[in-house]
Design a protein around this motif. Sequence first.
Motif, PDB file in Angstrom:
ATOM      1  N   ARG A   1     -89.909  73.961 -11.875  1.00 15.59           N
ATOM      2  CA  ARG A   1     -90.011  75.424 -11.750  1.00 15.59           C
ATOM      3  C   ARG A   1     -89.060  75.971 -10.687  1.00 15.59           C
ATOM      4  N   PHE A   2     -88.974  75.262  -9.560  1.00 15.56           N
ATOM      5  CA  PHE A   2     -88.173  75.761  -8.445  1.00 15.56           C
ATOM      6  C   PHE A   2     -86.817  75.054  -8.301  1.00 15.56           C
TER       7      PHE A   2
ATOM      8  N   ASP B   1     -95.519  81.304  -2.754  1.00 13.71           N
ATOM      9  CA  ASP B   1     -95.851  81.421  -4.170  1.00 13.71           C
ATOM     10  C   ASP B   1     -96.907  80.379  -4.556  1.00 13.71           C
TER      11      ASP B   1
ATOM     12  N   ARG C   1     -91.091  79.839  -1.790  1.00 10.04           N
ATOM     13  CA  ARG C   1     -91.672  78.842  -2.684  1.00 10.04           C
ATOM     14  C   ARG C   1     -93.071  78.445  -2.206  1.00 10.04           C
TER      15      ARG C   1
ATOM     16  N   ARG D   1    -100.986  81.044  -5.714  1.00 12.87           N
ATOM     17  CA  ARG D   1    -101.521  80.529  -6.968  1.00 12.87           C
ATOM     18  C   ARG D   1    -102.675  79.550  -6.739  1.00 12.87           C
TER      19      ARG D   1
ATOM     20  N   GLU E   1     -94.126  69.611 -12.486  1.00 14.07           N
ATOM     21  CA  GLU E   1     -93.850  70.933 -13.065  1.00 14.07           C
ATOM     22  C   GLU E   1     -93.348  71.910 -12.009  1.00 14.07           C
ATOM     23  N   GLU E   2     -93.896  71.813 -10.790  1.00 16.70           N
ATOM     24  CA  GLU E   2     -93.448  72.696  -9.712  1.00 16.70           C
ATOM     25  C   GLU E   2     -92.004  72.392  -9.320  1.00 16.70           C
TER      26      GLU E   2
END
Length: 335
Positions: free
Chosen positions: A31-32, A12, A9, A16, A27-28
């Motif tokens: 996402r995870f 990643d 994570r 980005r 949002e992250e």
Amino acid sequence: MDKEAKNLRTLDMYVRLCEGKVLNKHEEALRFGVDERSIQRDLNGIREYLADHAGESKGVREIVYDRSKEGFVMTGSDGSLMSNDEILAVSKILLESRAFTKKEISVILDKLISGCVPQKNIKLVSDLVSNEKYHYVELHHKSTVKDKLWALGEEIKQTNLLEITYAKQIASKEVVTRVIQPLAIIFSEYYFYLNAFIVEKNDDGEYIKKYDYPAIFRIDRIKNYREIGEKFAIIYSNRFEEGEFRKKVQFMFPGKLMRLQFKYTGRSLEAILDRLPTAKVVSEDGESSLIEAEVYGKGIIMWLLSQGRSIEIVRPKEMREEFKQILEDMLSMYN
């Protein structure tokens, strides 16, 4: 497994951020599938990593919150990478050099851009050089030289005497064999050259220099070479310095070292001094400048001819007479 997931994570997110993406904490987390505190810890970890690896780099990267974008962004740049203007300048110089085949230059530029440019700028830089890549015109010899450059560089480092087969002139297809003491690799005016002393055996069977000055071989014309099983000794105080040689040679024409003196009446004295790194102004009288420079060989005559009436050779006398004869021969062609 949780530790592995956290590492992936964080990696990643780091990638980005390097690409110029904006990371929104909420949002992250979605996402995870973790809470926002975990994302904050990941961001803190990335911050610590950047701080630990900043060192004395001029381009310090940081993770900051950008209110206008409502998320975290990476600022600064990695000092080990090249900026847009640096990579663009280097790419333009490579394209202008025409030193490689079209296939070679394409591969080199692609590697240079992908390996040295920050991820977020790769497309921009690629677009800026794409037109010149497409219209790139390779030289007529169409020979690949990259492998030869590295191999000959190793021979220089290992101080091996070499026997080479060399095509002196493409038009006449004259091929000669020489035993040489390789000294340095130099690039000039579209081509790579090997500086080397030509050697030959004396009465005792030892290899000695044939001339006091080095010969110059265009590397694309070296058809074959082999080690002859002997090495040469390097005396540190007399070692060949390609930087000094480059300052004193024009168009890679070999020859004896000489001190040239000429009058210059043109409008750009700076251009003359840039072209001849060893040049210095001895005197000026308002109408002309007396310039002195150390130069190798006959290549300097080619350059002097290109300056037309702006230059008058003062000495050496032999070069002045040779220059005069060349001009008379040229004039007779138009009578």
